[in-house]
Design an enzyme around this catalytic site. Structure first.
Site, PDB file in Angstrom:
ATOM      1  N   LYS A  54       0.842  -1.201   0.000  1.00 27.92           N
ATOM      2  CA  LYS A  54       0.000   0.000   0.000  1.00 27.92           C
ATOM      3  C   LYS A  54       0.867   1.238   0.000  1.00 27.92           C
ATOM      4  O   LYS A  54       0.632   2.181  -0.750  1.00 27.92           O
ATOM      5  CB  LYS A  54      -0.871   0.045   1.267  1.00 27.92           C
ATOM      6  CG  LYS A  54      -2.122  -0.770   1.194  1.00 27.92           C
ATOM      7  CD  LYS A  54      -2.822  -0.762   2.556  1.00 27.92           C
ATOM      8  CE  LYS A  54      -3.904  -1.816   2.562  1.00 27.92           C
ATOM      9  NZ  LYS A  54      -4.382  -2.154   3.893  1.00 27.92           N
ATOM     10  N   GLN A  98      -5.424  -1.155   9.586  1.00 28.35           N
ATOM     11  CA  GLN A  98      -5.304  -2.518   9.066  1.00 28.35           C
ATOM     12  C   GLN A  98      -5.968  -3.526  10.013  1.00 28.35           C
ATOM     13  O   GLN A  98      -5.722  -3.517  11.217  1.00 28.35           O
ATOM     14  CB  GLN A  98      -3.809  -2.854   8.881  1.00 28.35           C
ATOM     15  CG  GLN A  98      -3.536  -4.190   8.234  1.00 28.35           C
ATOM     16  CD  GLN A  98      -3.982  -4.265   6.770  1.00 28.35           C
ATOM     17  OE1 GLN A  98      -4.013  -3.257   6.068  1.00 28.35           O
ATOM     18  NE2 GLN A  98      -4.342  -5.438   6.328  1.00 28.35           N
ATOM     19  N   ASP A 121     -11.657   2.837   3.646  1.00 28.28           N
ATOM     20  CA  ASP A 121     -12.053   1.424   3.630  1.00 28.28           C
ATOM     21  C   ASP A 121     -13.559   1.271   3.412  1.00 28.28           C
ATOM     22  O   ASP A 121     -14.029   0.180   3.082  1.00 28.28           O
ATOM     23  CB  ASP A 121     -11.717   0.779   4.984  1.00 28.28           C
ATOM     24  CG  ASP A 121     -10.472  -0.084   4.938  1.00 28.28           C
ATOM     25  OD1 ASP A 121     -10.203  -0.670   3.876  1.00 28.28           O
ATOM     26  OD2 ASP A 121      -9.796  -0.174   5.975  1.00 28.28           O
TER      27      ASP A 121
HETATM   28  N1  GUN Z   1      -7.319  -6.649   6.142  1.00 29.52           N
HETATM   29  C1  GUN Z   1      -7.574  -7.439   5.076  1.00 29.52           C
HETATM   30  N2  GUN Z   1      -8.229  -6.742   4.119  1.00 29.52           N
HETATM   31  C2  GUN Z   1      -8.385  -5.494   4.607  1.00 29.52           C
HETATM   32  C3  GUN Z   1      -8.964  -4.309   4.057  1.00 29.52           C
HETATM   33  O1  GUN Z   1      -9.504  -4.263   2.955  1.00 29.52           O
HETATM   34  N3  GUN Z   1      -8.911  -3.224   4.880  1.00 29.52           N
HETATM   35  C4  GUN Z   1      -8.359  -3.246   6.122  1.00 29.52           C
HETATM   36  N4  GUN Z   1      -8.373  -2.123   6.842  1.00 29.52           N
HETATM   37  N5  GUN Z   1      -7.796  -4.325   6.628  1.00 29.52           N
HETATM   38  C5  GUN Z   1      -7.814  -5.445   5.874  1.00 29.52           C
END
Ligand code: GUN
Length: 300
Positions: A54, A98, A121
């Site tokens: 990311k 996350q 998100d």
């Molecule tokens: N963990 C696995 N997929 C995601 C996601 O799309 N967003 C977040 N914040 N954590 C994750």
């Protein structure tokens, strides 16, 4: 029949390029650089890889990346205090915490503490409600990526029979809402659904998001259907050497290819779209915060 392979890797690269071009204009014309803050608590190995990717792709798109790494033992109040600081920081347009969070932290409380306008998100209860009522929301990244692939492949989704396998808050439920918004006829199927095979066989569009390796065989698929495989499952692959693994989806790719009209591979299908859509959401959040035109084709 041999299905067309939907190249999510190439599509994601195109999304990232479009985001980067828009960001370059914002920065050049308005001196404005979108910023994404990523918060990671503890050191889950899968999360580490995801967060590193990311960060790299955020910077490559010309955006600012702010990373906050907190120890596993971080108290919920300390995490909430960080979220409050990021909410108030004008350089931060998107906040992502996350998941999974350590067990002593209430993930819902943390998600709902994020300013909904910065919730890239799309997990905040306000964004969930806005999406469900057909209002302007920030939409979860993986379902948004699936929607982009479907629109690109099919044009209009209106009247299509869509089956979403899986009812998670992150993928299944928002995917169903997005398909409904595009006027598909939507069924959400799950582990308790009776005669799952028959339900799947009705689908013009089948989105599999259950997290069970190769669970959907080719004979569950309607001939010519468009199949979107969200699964990322790791299986042992001793033929590749000791301790080696391979990644498979929720769909049995080989048999599905003989029936479907089009299918996303794993890897290289939906996976790369998630981060590309996170960048798109960060750009969208920045444009909305400053009352500017949103990027076309990069929102739901
Ligand atoms: N963990 C696995 N997929 C995601 C996601 O799309 N967003 C977040 N914040 N954590 C994750």
């Amino acid at each position: 029949m041999t299905a067309d392979i939907i190249d999510g890797k190439a599509f994601a690269a195109d999304v990232r390029e479009r985001v980067a071009a828009h960001v370059a204009r914002l920065t050049g014309d308005r001196g404005l650089t979108p910023g994404l803050a990523v918060v990671i608590v503890g050191s889950d190995p899968a999360s580490e890889i995801y967060v590193r990717n990311k960060q790299r792709q955020t910077v490559e798109a010309g955006m600012q990346s702010f990373e906050h790494r907190l120890p596993e033992a971080t108290a919920e109040v300390a995490l909430l205090a960080l979220i409050a600081r990021l909410n108030a920081d004008p350089a931060v347009h998107g906040i992502l915490c996350q998941l999974p969070l350590p067990g002593h932290i209430n993930a819902d409380a943390v998600i709902n503490a994020i300013d909904p306008a910065k919730d890239v998100d799309g997990f905040h209860i306000s964004n969930v409600g806005l999406l469900a009522t057909g209002q302007k929301a920030l939409v979860p990244c993986t379902p948004l990526g699936c929607l982009m692939l479907l629109r690109d492949r099919l044009g209009s989704l209106s009247g299509a029979d869509a089956v979403v396998l899986g009812r998670s808050n992150i993928v299944g439920k928002p995917m169903a809402q997005l398909l409904l918004r595009d006027s598909a006829t939507v069924t959400v199927a799950h582990s308790r659904t009776r005669d799952l095979a028959a339900v799947c066989r009705r689908a013009d569009i089948l989105v599999a998001a259950v997290g069970r390796p190769e669970m959907v065989p080719g004979d569950w698929i309607k001939p010519g259907a468009t199949v979107i495989d969200v699964g990322i499952n790791r299986l042992p692959a001793p033929e590749r050497g000791e301790g080696k693994t391979r990644i498979v989806g929720d769909v049995d790719f080989a048999s599905a290819c003989r029936v479907a009209g089009a299918i996303t591979p794993v890897p290289g299908g939906v996976g790369p779209m998630t981060i590309a859509c996170l960048l798109a959401n960060t750009l969208t959040a920045c444009c909305r915060a400053h009352g500017m035109a949103e990027p076309e084709g990069l929102t739901a």
